[in-house]
Design a protein around this motif. Structure first.
Motif, PDB file in Angstrom:
ATOM      1  N   VAL A   7       0.847  -1.191   0.000  1.00  0.00           N
ATOM      2  CA  VAL A   7       0.000   0.000   0.000  1.00  0.00           C
ATOM      3  C   VAL A   7       0.880   1.238   0.000  1.00  0.00           C
ATOM      4  O   VAL A   7       1.979   1.239   0.551  1.00  0.00           O
ATOM      5  CB  VAL A   7      -0.971   0.026   1.196  1.00  0.00           C
ATOM      6  N   SER A   8       0.399   2.265  -0.637  1.00  0.00           N
ATOM      7  CA  SER A   8       1.155   3.505  -0.746  1.00  0.00           C
ATOM      8  C   SER A   8       0.909   4.402   0.457  1.00  0.00           C
ATOM      9  O   SER A   8      -0.082   4.259   1.186  1.00  0.00           O
ATOM     10  CB  SER A   8       0.746   4.251  -2.015  1.00  0.00           C
ATOM     11  N   VAL A   9       1.809   5.351   0.667  1.00  0.00           N
ATOM     12  CA  VAL A   9       1.634   6.351   1.713  1.00  0.00           C
ATOM     13  C   VAL A   9       0.335   7.119   1.490  1.00  0.00           C
ATOM     14  O   VAL A   9      -0.405   7.399   2.440  1.00  0.00           O
ATOM     15  CB  VAL A   9       2.846   7.298   1.743  1.00  0.00           C
ATOM     16  N   GLU A  10       0.054   7.456   0.236  1.00  0.00           N
ATOM     17  CA  GLU A  10      -1.157   8.218  -0.065  1.00  0.00           C
ATOM     18  C   GLU A  10      -2.406   7.454   0.360  1.00  0.00           C
ATOM     19  O   GLU A  10      -3.330   8.020   0.962  1.00  0.00           O
ATOM     20  CB  GLU A  10      -1.209   8.540  -1.559  1.00  0.00           C
ATOM     21  N   TRP A  11      -2.424   6.153   0.057  1.00  0.00           N
ATOM     22  CA  TRP A  11      -3.576   5.343   0.440  1.00  0.00           C
ATOM     23  C   TRP A  11      -3.704   5.279   1.953  1.00  0.00           C
ATOM     24  O   TRP A  11      -4.804   5.431   2.502  1.00  0.00           O
ATOM     25  CB  TRP A  11      -3.447   3.935  -0.136  1.00  0.00           C
ATOM     26  N   LEU A  12      -2.593   5.053   2.646  1.00  0.00           N
ATOM     27  CA  LEU A  12      -2.664   4.903   4.093  1.00  0.00           C
ATOM     28  C   LEU A  12      -3.079   6.212   4.760  1.00  0.00           C
ATOM     29  O   LEU A  12      -3.846   6.203   5.738  1.00  0.00           O
ATOM     30  CB  LEU A  12      -1.319   4.433   4.649  1.00  0.00           C
ATOM     31  N   ALA A  13      -2.587   7.335   4.261  1.00  0.00           N
ATOM     32  CA  ALA A  13      -2.982   8.624   4.832  1.00  0.00           C
ATOM     33  C   ALA A  13      -4.492   8.823   4.722  1.00  0.00           C
ATOM     34  O   ALA A  13      -5.128   9.398   5.614  1.00  0.00           O
ATOM     35  CB  ALA A  13      -2.244   9.756   4.132  1.00  0.00           C
ATOM     36  N   GLU A  14      -5.076   8.296   3.665  1.00  0.00           N
ATOM     37  CA  GLU A  14      -6.510   8.435   3.446  1.00  0.00           C
ATOM     38  C   GLU A  14      -7.319   7.450   4.286  1.00  0.00           C
ATOM     39  O   GLU A  14      -8.449   7.742   4.702  1.00  0.00           O
ATOM     40  CB  GLU A  14      -6.834   8.227   1.961  1.00  0.00           C
ATOM     41  N   HIS A  15      -6.725   6.263   4.564  1.00  0.00           N
ATOM     42  CA  HIS A  15      -7.488   5.194   5.198  1.00  0.00           C
ATOM     43  C   HIS A  15      -7.037   4.865   6.617  1.00  0.00           C
ATOM     44  O   HIS A  15      -7.587   3.943   7.233  1.00  0.00           O
ATOM     45  CB  HIS A  15      -7.398   3.927   4.346  1.00  0.00           C
ATOM     46  N   ALA A  16      -6.089   5.610   7.159  1.00  0.00           N
ATOM     47  CA  ALA A  16      -5.509   5.262   8.461  1.00  0.00           C
ATOM     48  C   ALA A  16      -6.541   5.195   9.573  1.00  0.00           C
ATOM     49  O   ALA A  16      -6.390   4.416  10.527  1.00  0.00           O
ATOM     50  CB  ALA A  16      -4.409   6.254   8.827  1.00  0.00           C
ATOM     51  N   LYS A  17      -7.587   5.982   9.488  1.00  0.00           N
ATOM     52  CA  LYS A  17      -8.592   6.008  10.548  1.00  0.00           C
ATOM     53  C   LYS A  17      -9.775   5.095  10.269  1.00  0.00           C
ATOM     54  O   LYS A  17     -10.715   5.056  11.065  1.00  0.00           O
ATOM     55  CB  LYS A  17      -9.069   7.443  10.778  1.00  0.00           C
ATOM     56  N   ASP A  18      -9.720   4.354   9.177  1.00  0.00           N
ATOM     57  CA  ASP A  18     -10.804   3.416   8.900  1.00  0.00           C
ATOM     58  C   ASP A  18     -10.858   2.363  10.016  1.00  0.00           C
ATOM     59  O   ASP A  18      -9.818   1.867  10.457  1.00  0.00           O
ATOM     60  CB  ASP A  18     -10.577   2.708   7.566  1.00  0.00           C
ATOM     61  N   PRO A  19     -12.031   1.996  10.470  1.00  0.00           N
ATOM     62  CA  PRO A  19     -12.115   1.030  11.580  1.00  0.00           C
ATOM     63  C   PRO A  19     -11.595  -0.360  11.227  1.00  0.00           C
ATOM     64  O   PRO A  19     -11.288  -1.148  12.133  1.00  0.00           O
ATOM     65  CB  PRO A  19     -13.618   0.997  11.905  1.00  0.00           C
ATOM     66  N   ASN A  20     -11.491  -0.674   9.939  1.00  0.00           N
ATOM     67  CA  ASN A  20     -11.002  -2.008   9.568  1.00  0.00           C
ATOM     68  C   ASN A  20      -9.532  -1.985   9.167  1.00  0.00           C
ATOM     69  O   ASN A  20      -9.033  -2.938   8.555  1.00  0.00           O
ATOM     70  CB  ASN A  20     -11.833  -2.600   8.429  1.00  0.00           C
ATOM     71  N   VAL A  21      -8.814  -0.914   9.510  1.00  0.00           N
ATOM     72  CA  VAL A  21      -7.379  -0.812   9.236  1.00  0.00           C
ATOM     73  C   VAL A  21      -6.627  -0.732  10.557  1.00  0.00           C
ATOM     74  O   VAL A  21      -6.948   0.097  11.411  1.00  0.00           O
ATOM     75  CB  VAL A  21      -7.051   0.426   8.369  1.00  0.00           C
ATOM     76  N   GLN A  22      -5.659  -1.603  10.755  1.00  0.00           N
ATOM     77  CA  GLN A  22      -4.790  -1.555  11.925  1.00  0.00           C
ATOM     78  C   GLN A  22      -3.343  -1.432  11.445  1.00  0.00           C
ATOM     79  O   GLN A  22      -2.851  -2.286  10.715  1.00  0.00           O
ATOM     80  CB  GLN A  22      -4.937  -2.795  12.789  1.00  0.00           C
TER      81      GLN A  22
END
Length: 285
Positions: A7-22
């Protein structure tokens, strides 16, 4: 843009607070530094520290090697502590181009969880993109332990590797993911003997990257590298390293190229080198 388990930094910055992402920080050092100390100095927001020796390996006293695989119950307990459920995406990062993060990805795959991901470029890429680090430790709600089963990825032991020695390259290729100086026996900081498994080819994990600690090479460059090693055409591909950790980086690179059937030699050189009955080479084939 994401590439399979990367996963890219851009994707993680967008999805870091998603409840299904740890997010998990798996920084680890052979000597000199502590991953826990580095985590305390600063880590990605929401990241929980995972200790490679405690959480991603079993008891070295039972072997094989310095970082044997954890059993299913122990790894399930680790995932439960991290709040990992069946639909959780576990994004692992480190500061060495994914050399420890790939172990987390591989273990999830081995135990049948499809959610393993690796942050391409790790903490360095996160900071370079202008994103902050924090020192606070997040509170994670534990999850019920998952019913894990080993076998989602292939593992071999030293007897299997010994049988592959001298095989036709079209049938079997054994890759050594350690630095070339360790492969060639010019340096051996921790294991019983210098050198490598006779017949194994040098495939340092660092050469999967665009720069030290950087992002993965494009698929075309990775394909050229592994094709030259025979790893895209051989019937059987086995990867090893010092203790079965950085070999997962080569396994990740191969998975990006569609070779998801490549095998991990669990005990790796720390297992092979301590068996005096097994030969060692200290030169390139």
């Amino acid at each position: 843009m994401n590439r399979g388990p990367l996963v890219s930094v851009e994707w993680l910055a967008e999805h870091a607070k998603d409840p299904n992402v740890q997010i998990v920080d798996v920084r680890w050092y052979l000597v000199g530094k502590s991953g826990a100390d580095e985590y305390a100095k600063g880590h990605l927001p929401g990241a929980v520290f995972v200790d490679l020796g405690r959480d991603l390996a079993g008891d070295p006293a039972r072997g094989p090697g310095r970082h044997p695989l954890p059993d299913a119950a122990a790894f399930a307990a680790t995932l439960a502590r991290l709040g990992v459920r069946e639909d959780t995406l576990v994004v692992a990062y480190d500061d060495s181009g994914g050399s420890q993060a790939a172990r987390m990805w591989w273990l999830l795959r081995y135990f049948g969880h499809p959610g393993g991901r690796v942050l391409d470029g790790g903490i360095g890429a996160w900071v370079a993109a202008g994103h902050p680090l924090v020192q606070d430790v997040p509170t994670v709600e534990p999850a019920p332990p998952l019913g894990l089963r080993p076998g989602g990825a292939g593992v071999v032991d030293k007897a299997a590797v010994a049988r592959l020695r001298g095989a036709d390259p079209r049938d079997a290729v054994v890759l050594d993911a350690r630095a070339r100086e360790r492969y060639e026996g010019r340096s051996e900081p921790v294991d019983a003997r210098p050198g490598h498994v006779p017949g194994a080819l040098s495939a340092p994990f660092a050469e999967n990257l665009t720069a030290p600690g950087g992002t993965f090479l494009p698929d075309e460059a990775l394909a050229a590298r592994y094709r030259a090693l025979g790893a895209l055409d051989a019937k059987t591909v086995v990867c090893y390293c010092g203790s079965g950790v950085t070999a997962c980086h080569d396994l990740l690179a191969l998975a990006l190229l569609g070779r998801e059937d490549a095998l991990l030699y669990e005990g790796s050189w720390s297992d092979w080198s301590r068996d005096a009955s097994l030969p060692a080479e200290t030169h390139s084939p």
